[in-house]
Scaffold this motif. Structure first.
Motif, PDB file in Angstrom:
ATOM      1  N   LEU A 246     -24.266  -0.563 -18.300  1.00 36.46           N
ATOM      2  CA  LEU A 246     -24.456  -0.177 -16.892  1.00 36.46           C
ATOM      3  C   LEU A 246     -25.193  -1.241 -16.063  1.00 36.46           C
ATOM      4  CD1 LEU A 246     -25.218   3.673 -16.895  1.00 36.46           C
ATOM      5  CD2 LEU A 246     -23.246   2.518 -15.924  1.00 36.46           C
ATOM      6  N   PRO A 247     -26.300  -1.826 -16.568  1.00 38.09           N
ATOM      7  CA  PRO A 247     -27.005  -2.794 -15.715  1.00 38.09           C
ATOM      8  C   PRO A 247     -26.164  -4.016 -15.364  1.00 38.09           C
ATOM      9  CG  PRO A 247     -28.376  -2.152 -17.569  1.00 38.09           C
ATOM     10  CD  PRO A 247     -27.002  -1.610 -17.825  1.00 38.09           C
ATOM     11  N   HIS A 262     -23.256  10.112 -10.857  1.00 36.45           N
ATOM     12  CA  HIS A 262     -24.617   9.768 -10.467  1.00 36.45           C
ATOM     13  C   HIS A 262     -24.643   8.729  -9.367  1.00 36.45           C
ATOM     14  CE1 HIS A 262     -25.600  12.068 -13.978  1.00 36.45           C
ATOM     15  NE2 HIS A 262     -26.859  12.043 -13.619  1.00 36.45           N
ATOM     16  N   VAL A 264     -25.699   7.048  -6.095  1.00 42.04           N
ATOM     17  CA  VAL A 264     -27.028   7.082  -5.498  1.00 42.04           C
ATOM     18  C   VAL A 264     -26.993   7.572  -4.056  1.00 42.04           C
ATOM     19  CG1 VAL A 264     -28.981   5.656  -4.821  1.00 42.04           C
ATOM     20  CG2 VAL A 264     -27.913   5.315  -7.020  1.00 42.04           C
ATOM     21  N   LEU A 267     -22.602  12.213  -2.539  1.00 37.67           N
ATOM     22  CA  LEU A 267     -22.474  13.309  -3.495  1.00 37.67           C
ATOM     23  C   LEU A 267     -21.530  12.891  -4.619  1.00 37.67           C
ATOM     24  CD1 LEU A 267     -22.173  16.534  -1.335  1.00 37.67           C
ATOM     25  CD2 LEU A 267     -23.966  15.994  -2.958  1.00 37.67           C
TER      26      LEU A 267
ATOM     27  N   ARG B 109     -32.820  11.420  -8.440  1.00 37.52           N
ATOM     28  CA  ARG B 109     -32.335  11.994  -7.181  1.00 37.52           C
ATOM     29  C   ARG B 109     -31.233  13.015  -7.441  1.00 37.52           C
ATOM     30  NH1 ARG B 109     -29.323  11.728  -2.499  1.00 37.52           N
ATOM     31  NH2 ARG B 109     -27.576  11.087  -3.785  1.00 37.52           N
ATOM     32  N   VAL B 110     -30.391  12.705  -8.448  1.00 36.35           N
ATOM     33  CA  VAL B 110     -29.306  13.643  -8.778  1.00 36.35           C
ATOM     34  C   VAL B 110     -29.899  14.983  -9.197  1.00 36.35           C
ATOM     35  CG1 VAL B 110     -27.421  14.077 -10.384  1.00 36.35           C
ATOM     36  CG2 VAL B 110     -27.695  11.819  -9.395  1.00 36.35           C
ATOM     37  N   GLU B 114     -28.555  16.941  -5.979  1.00 34.88           N
ATOM     38  CA  GLU B 114     -27.242  17.537  -6.260  1.00 34.88           C
ATOM     39  C   GLU B 114     -27.352  18.815  -7.081  1.00 34.88           C
ATOM     40  OE1 GLU B 114     -27.226  13.971  -6.569  1.00 34.88           O
ATOM     41  OE2 GLU B 114     -26.399  13.953  -4.547  1.00 34.88           O
ATOM     42  N   LEU B 117     -28.741  21.703  -5.181  1.00 36.66           N
ATOM     43  CA  LEU B 117     -27.781  22.174  -4.179  1.00 36.66           C
ATOM     44  C   LEU B 117     -26.715  23.067  -4.830  1.00 36.66           C
ATOM     45  CD1 LEU B 117     -26.809  22.027  -1.217  1.00 36.66           C
ATOM     46  CD2 LEU B 117     -25.450  20.045  -1.853  1.00 36.66           C
ATOM     47  N   PRO B 135     -30.559  11.115   1.681  1.00 36.45           N
ATOM     48  CA  PRO B 135     -29.328  11.496   2.386  1.00 36.45           C
ATOM     49  C   PRO B 135     -28.879  12.923   2.073  1.00 36.45           C
ATOM     50  CG  PRO B 135     -29.078   9.394   1.211  1.00 36.45           C
ATOM     51  CD  PRO B 135     -30.365   9.991   0.765  1.00 36.45           C
ATOM     52  N   PRO B 139     -26.252  18.019   3.393  1.00 38.50           N
ATOM     53  CA  PRO B 139     -25.641  19.197   2.754  1.00 38.50           C
ATOM     54  C   PRO B 139     -26.599  20.379   2.606  1.00 38.50           C
ATOM     55  CG  PRO B 139     -25.878  17.379   1.176  1.00 38.50           C
ATOM     56  CD  PRO B 139     -26.168  16.834   2.536  1.00 38.50           C
ATOM     57  N   ASN B 213     -29.031  -0.641  -5.765  1.00 38.39           N
ATOM     58  CA  ASN B 213     -28.006  -0.109  -4.846  1.00 38.39           C
ATOM     59  C   ASN B 213     -28.582   1.050  -4.033  1.00 38.39           C
ATOM     60  OD1 ASN B 213     -25.605   0.347  -3.604  1.00 38.39           O
ATOM     61  ND2 ASN B 213     -24.557   1.158  -5.405  1.00 38.39           N
ATOM     62  N   ARG B 214     -29.571   0.744  -3.201  1.00 42.09           N
ATOM     63  CA  ARG B 214     -30.205   1.777  -2.379  1.00 42.09           C
ATOM     64  C   ARG B 214     -30.319   1.318  -0.930  1.00 42.09           C
ATOM     65  NH1 ARG B 214     -31.040   2.828  -7.388  1.00 42.09           N
ATOM     66  NH2 ARG B 214     -31.855   4.823  -8.113  1.00 42.09           N
ATOM     67  N   PRO B 215     -29.162   1.147  -0.272  1.00 38.93           N
ATOM     68  CA  PRO B 215     -29.195   0.613   1.092  1.00 38.93           C
ATOM     69  C   PRO B 215     -29.877   1.539   2.089  1.00 38.93           C
ATOM     70  CG  PRO B 215     -27.002   1.414   0.558  1.00 38.93           C
ATOM     71  CD  PRO B 215     -27.789   1.477  -0.709  1.00 38.93           C
ATOM     72  N   HIS B 216     -29.965   2.828   1.743  1.00 36.15           N
ATOM     73  CA  HIS B 216     -30.563   3.766   2.708  1.00 36.15           C
ATOM     74  C   HIS B 216     -32.053   3.480   2.907  1.00 36.15           C
ATOM     75  CE1 HIS B 216     -30.564   5.575  -1.320  1.00 36.15           C
ATOM     76  NE2 HIS B 216     -31.730   6.101  -1.012  1.00 36.15           N
ATOM     77  N   LYS B 248     -28.631  -1.569 -11.442  1.00 32.53           N
ATOM     78  CA  LYS B 248     -28.432  -0.121 -11.311  1.00 32.53           C
ATOM     79  C   LYS B 248     -29.763   0.627 -11.268  1.00 32.53           C
ATOM     80  CE  LYS B 248     -28.867   1.525 -15.902  1.00 32.53           C
ATOM     81  NZ  LYS B 248     -29.730   2.642 -16.004  1.00 32.53           N
ATOM     82  N   PHE B 369     -25.908   6.524   8.636  1.00 34.58           N
ATOM     83  CA  PHE B 369     -25.789   6.002   7.277  1.00 34.58           C
ATOM     84  C   PHE B 369     -24.353   5.891   6.748  1.00 34.58           C
ATOM     85  CE2 PHE B 369     -26.350   6.465   2.576  1.00 34.58           C
ATOM     86  CZ  PHE B 369     -26.769   5.165   2.382  1.00 34.58           C
ATOM     87  N   LEU B 373     -23.161   2.544   4.871  1.00 31.93           N
ATOM     88  CA  LEU B 373     -22.749   2.590   3.462  1.00 31.93           C
ATOM     89  C   LEU B 373     -21.400   1.920   3.251  1.00 31.93           C
ATOM     90  CD1 LEU B 373     -23.693   3.717   0.729  1.00 31.93           C
ATOM     91  CD2 LEU B 373     -22.418   5.790   1.216  1.00 31.93           C
TER      92      LEU B 373
END
Lengths: 592, 464
Positions: A246-247, A262, A264, A267, B109-110, B114, B117, B135, B139, B213-216, B248, B369, B373
């Motif tokens: 993955l990395p 998953h 980021v 959804l 975060r998941v 998610e 939710l 983000p 939802p 990978n966290r542009p927000h 990641k 966003f 994205l």
């Protein structure tokens, strides 16, 4: 014929039919069928669902968009390529190494056999996830301890080895496959009558020709079964490609599915994950069929004569030292080095190279935090319950399934056998996804299983049934029917026969399967990653995964070192008590 | 002096003395009322107890809340405190409200967003309070899953930009998203003054920056402040010129990897994460190019939880000066309390003093966003991020090895040896400008090779 006698005849016929189609056979068949096939049906159904979340699935919202999205993507074929290389490579490396080790202890005069017999299976106590994490610390191209040393020593500009690669994944997964393959191959070699090889030698065949024409050919069915089983294991594993692939963006199917789930910033695309997972359903069906065929033809190759059987030891002379070195190297790479690395980082305030300053900064800070954190206690409690539930369920379910397969004339026993094996060929992450759909739907009907320990335990039990039934099948086959019949003739009821005859004879197998399930349930992260919902069902593997993901490497070191030490003590203790000796998998492989 | 003036003077003097004395007594009484954990916290921060003036008022909640909270089960709080941080943070609350138990779980975060939710949509609630929903706010809002927090007394203590106008979220801390750097690998002079300077600072190029990978967290605030055109150009330059390592892992892991030397700098990184390691002696520093991306980490309460009153009491405390200071002492995260804004409670405050702020509001997460994205994902994937198609690289080189009838080539690229596969059907081979075959490739030929990176297939080989 009078009316009375006709009625009596019909009653007899009916009772015979009921007896033949014994209700409990049906019960076992339906339970296994339900738990294996229902998730797969939902997996298929979910692959057509265009709803954003699994809870919103409806028949009016189905389509092929998920398939178009993933199967038109050229990346999918790159992932397929990676998966094939990774699985083939790891299986080849693992089985070759295991075969060499098994051959050395069974057929040569290598010294210290007892330690090798004990040592190689002990590596089962090292979770693949922690092994991969430790190797990242050793062979990461920029910060790996070994790479840094090699660069300093040899004056290299760049790191000589990159663990974040397909080769790295093959190496680690190959090492992980060795102990099980070793346990499966040792009985195969032991059961083979050396007289056949001696006869070949007497006929003037060279050792190479004897190996090729006699030894290998005799081993083929058993070996093929081992290869299929291990290839499925490699295909199923998520942790190693998850940590190493993955990395660096090297994906296999299981990690691609994970990354879809998953995301980021958006959804997760559940439907796409399902569509991608379909390939595993096809592989599972194919592998199960192939495995069943290999096993069914294995009786053609009689390898135990029962007469004059005496193992022959080959004198490897000056190669003994090298052979012992190979064993030592395997144990070092598999368990000693990873354990030491995790232990080292567990004492550091932050990740550092193993230099004097690092040793000076050591403390028990991370152990103290683990001890004081209430969350750790919850996680440990959850893990304990989950492991005990899973292992016990695996033993019970596997036993009854095997009883139907081996001892009954039930029409569906072969299907039952194949259904029990099939989940092994499907990655934990995919089975987890399949169960997620089922549990979420069950929730709609007031069955609150999702988000609890039961959810993880059930999913694990279904996955472990393959191993459990392989072992139980072999063990039950070895208990002659005469024993049961003698008990019945003596007037013993069925439950008493079970208790007095089956239970004592099966006990080592029960314990063997229980230990195996325990060792695996505690360390596998794939299924729990999908099925855990929060603190209520968070288990140790998830905690370690999350801690690693968020960069708490020192914390992982502390918890990992404790976990490995604990598993080693348990494994060693049980072996010393004699439960591990000649347990299920050896018998299973021996019978295969 | 007239008598009446003397008597007024005397009266005033007595009144002032009494007032001063009672003030001192009141101060002493307040200080005495502070729990030991709070006093310890103030001692660690070297702050005077007067910073907590008005705390009693802040902690006042309706008596019925307390009565009901006492009967409720433990609050399930899904946040992002590390294990050791939570132990420090929780102490003052526990001392003040021993009858309320908070079970904190640090999850991804998941897990926080998610999964909760999905559970809510099924009529189940497994988290009473969720932090850093990011983000996911959209939802949740659409599902009607969030409790209106406006009746919490301290809700209004947060700056208006740090709370939702409908009361569905409130800020818990401010996060400044800039860069962490390894102090042994980078010198201060090498650090970029503005974000676009990264594109011209060569020491940061070719894998020396790790980006998650966290542009927000940082690109969105920059987009909000610098505009779309600037951000598009920046993203393009970042991936094509700076060519960072695309990772990641999350922000904290990137800091750890920077300390270990995996890369020289990591983006995005918060000062409070860096400060924790720097305090332990790790070779890590924090720096912020201008403008400073700032986000508000949000707290929400989920409807239908098992401890709604205890959750409100907890959030009220969290938003109070004591709660905010407890957070600062445990995680070094900057408070949102309006009276604590100018107290220097920002790690590396000197690094951002006077710099322009680029703020990300939860509203911009919903409205802006998705567009950000799209641009980001395009750049990320083209640069070889997860699941990206590989970029074709062109090099002018000399063949150093030709094996298996031209099926495998080796050649030098910037001092290192690269290998490429040559396909009969997919690789175009030109020799002397004319179509040729791989069999005619020879060692020593000067060629231009277009390929997908070391070990991959060549698309075009043009040799002289």
């Amino acid at each position: 014929m009078t009316a009375v006698s006709v009625a009596q005849g019909m009653r007899d016929f009916a009772s015979r039919r009921v007896s033949a189609m014994s209700l409990w056979h049906w019960f076992v068949f339906l339970v296994v069928g339900g738990f294996v096939m229902t998730p797969l049906v939902f997996l298929v159904l979910g692959s057509f669902s265009l709803a954003e979340l699994p809870t919103d699935i409806s028949l009016s919202n189905l389509g092929f968009a998920n398939y178009e999205e993933v199967w038109w993507d050229p990346d999918t074929y790159r992932v397929l390529n990676n998966t094939v290389i990774y699985t083939t490579g790891a299986t080849a490396f693992g089985i070759t190494l295991a075969a060499v080790l098994a051959w050395l202890v069974e057929r040569t005069n290598i010294p210290g056999k007892i330690w090798i017999y004990a040592g190689v299976p002990m590596t089962l106590a090292m979770p693949g996830m922690l092994q991969a994490m430790a190797w990242v610390l050793l062979l990461s191209p920029r910060i790996g301890f070994l790479n840094r040393w090699a660069q300093a020593l040899l004056g290299l500009e760049s790191a000589p080895i990159n663990i974040y690669s397909l080769e790295g994944m093959i190496f680690i997964e190959g090492l992980r496959l060795v102990p099980t393959a070793f346990l499966m191959l040792v009985p195969l070699l032991r059961a083979m009558d050396p007289a056949l090889e001696e006869a070949a030698a007497m006929s003037g065949a060279t050792p190479q020709a004897t190996m090729r024409r006699v030894t290998l050919r005799l081993m083929i069915p058993g070996l093929l079964a081992v290869v299929i089983y291990q290839a499925m294991t490699a295909l199923e594993v998520f942790e190693v490609p998850g940590i190493l692939g993955l990395p660096s963006g090297i994906y296999v199917f299981s990690t691609k599915i994970y990354s879809i789930l998953h995301s980021v910033s958006t959804l997760p695309a559940y439907g796409q994950a399902n569509a991608l997972a379909m390939i595993y359903v096809f592989i599972a069906v194919g592998a199960t069929y192939l495995y069943a065929r290999v096993i069914s033809h294995s009786e053609r190759f009689t390898i135990i004569t029962g007469k004059g059987y005496r193992p022959r030891e080959l004198d490897i002379g000056r190669w003994r030292g090298w052979a012992l070195g190979l064993v030592g190297l395997f144990l070092t790479f598999s368990i000693i080095l990873p354990f030491l690395v995790l232990l080292f980082v567990s004492f550091l305030p932050y990740l550092q190279q193993p230099v004097w300053a690092a040793f000076q900064s050591m403390s028990f800070e991370h152990y103290e935090t683990l001890w004081r954190a209430p969350m750790i206690r919850t996680v440990m409690w959850n893990t304990l319950i989950m492991v005990v539930l899973t292992s016990t369920l695996t033993v019970i379910v596997s036993f009854f399934v095997s009883l139907v397969i081996v001892r009954s004339k039930f029409w569906g026993r072969r299907i039952l056998d194949q259904m029990a094996f099939m989940p092994h060929a499907i990655p934990g992450i995919v089975m987890g996804l399949a169960f997620l759909w089922v549990f979420l739907q069950a929730g709609k009907y007031g069955i609150p299983i999702h988000g609890g320990i039961w959810a993880i335990s059930l999913a694990f039990t279904v996955g472990f049934m393959a191993y459990g039934t392989r072992s139980m099948n072999a063990a039950i086959l070895q208990i002659h029917k005469d024993l049961e019949e003698a008990a019945q003739v003596s007037g013993a009821r069925q439950w008493r026969t079970m208790w007095r005859i089956f239970y004592p004879l099966m006990l080592p197998t029960f314990v063997g399967v229980w230990i195996w399930a325990m060792l695996h349930a505690v360390r596998i992260a794939g299924k729990p990653l999908i099925l855990y919902e929060g603190a209520e069902n968070q288990v140790l593997a998830i905690l370690i995964w999350n801690m690693w993901d968020e960069g708490n490497i020192e914390g992982v070191g502390a918890i990992g070192a404790l976990m490995i030490a604990g598993l080693l003590i348990i494994t060693l203790g049980l072996r010393l008590m004699g439960f591990g000796r000649g347990t299920a998998i050896q018998k299973d492989a021996g019978n295969n | 002096m007239p008598k009446w003036i003397r008597s007024v003077f005397c009266s005033l003097a007595i009144a002032v003395s009494v007032a001063a004395l009672s003030g001192m007594l009141a101060f002493a009484a307040q200080a005495a009322e502070l729990p030991k954990a709070t006093k310890d916290m103030l001692a660690v921060l070297k702050l005077d107890a007067s910073i907590l003036d008005g705390l009693d008022q802040e902690l006042k909640v309706p008596a019925s809340w307390i009565a009901r909270a006492k009967k409720e089960q433990p609050v399930r709080y899904y946040g992002n405190f590390a294990l050791d941080e939570w132990l420090i943070f929780y102490k003052p609350f526990q001392a003040r409200y021993p009858f309320i138990k908070i079970n904190h779980s640090r999850t991804s975060r998941v897990g926080r967003v998610e999964k909760s939710l999905i559970a809510f949509k099924q009529g189940r609630v497994f988290a009473d309070i969720i932090a850093a929903i990011g983000p996911g706010i959209k939802p949740f809002r659409e599902a009607g899953a969030l409790v209106d927090l406006r009746d919490i007394p301290n809700f209004t203590l947060a700056h208006p930009k740090m709370r939702d106008k409908d009361g569905l979220w409130v800020g818990e801390k401010l996060k400044y998203w800039c860069m962490a750097y390894n102090t042994t690998l980078l010198k201060e002079k090498d650090l970029p003054k503005r974000w676009e300077d990264i594109l011209t600072t060569k020491i940061l190029h070719k894998g020396n920056i790790g980006i998650s990978n966290r542009p927000h967290n940082w690109i969105l605030p920059l987009w909000n402040t610098n505009g779309e055109a600037w951000t598009r150009n920046f993203i393009h330059g970042l991936f094509s010129t700076a060519r960072p390592q695309l990772r990641k892992e999350g922000a904290r892991a990137l800091v750890v990897l920077t300390i270990a030397g995996e890369f020289h700098a990591a983006i995005p990184a918060t000062p409070y994460r860096v400060a924790g390691y720097a305090k332990k002696g790790a070779p890590i520093g924090w720096h912020c190019p201008e403008p400073v991306p700032v986000t508000i980490s949000t707290l929400v309460v989920i409807k239908g939880g098992r401890a709604p009153y205890a959750a409100k009491v907890f959030i009220n405390w969290f938003l109070s000066k004591e709660g905010q200071l407890a957070q600062y002492v445990s995680t070094k995260a900057s408070p949102v309390h309006k009276d604590l804004q100018d107290k220097g409670l920002v790690q590396y405050g000197d690094k951002i003093k006077g710099l322009k702020i680029a703020l990300r509001t939860p509203e911009s997460l919903i409205r802006v966003f998705p567009g950000v994205l799209k641009v980001w994902n395009d750049g990320w994937m083209k640069a070889g991020g997860p699941m990206a198609a590989k970029t074709i690289i062109k090099v002018k080189t000399v063949l150093t090895a030709v094996k298996r009838g031209g099926r495998r080539l080796a050649f030098k690229v910037k001092g290192g040896e690269h290998k490429a596969k040559v396909s009969r059907s997919r690789t175009e081979v030109l020799i002397g400008g004319k179509p040729g075959s791989r069999g005619k490739l020879k060692v020593g030929m000067a060629c231009e090779i277009a390929y997908l990176g070391d070990g991959n297939e060549a698309r075009k080989i043009a040799c002289k």
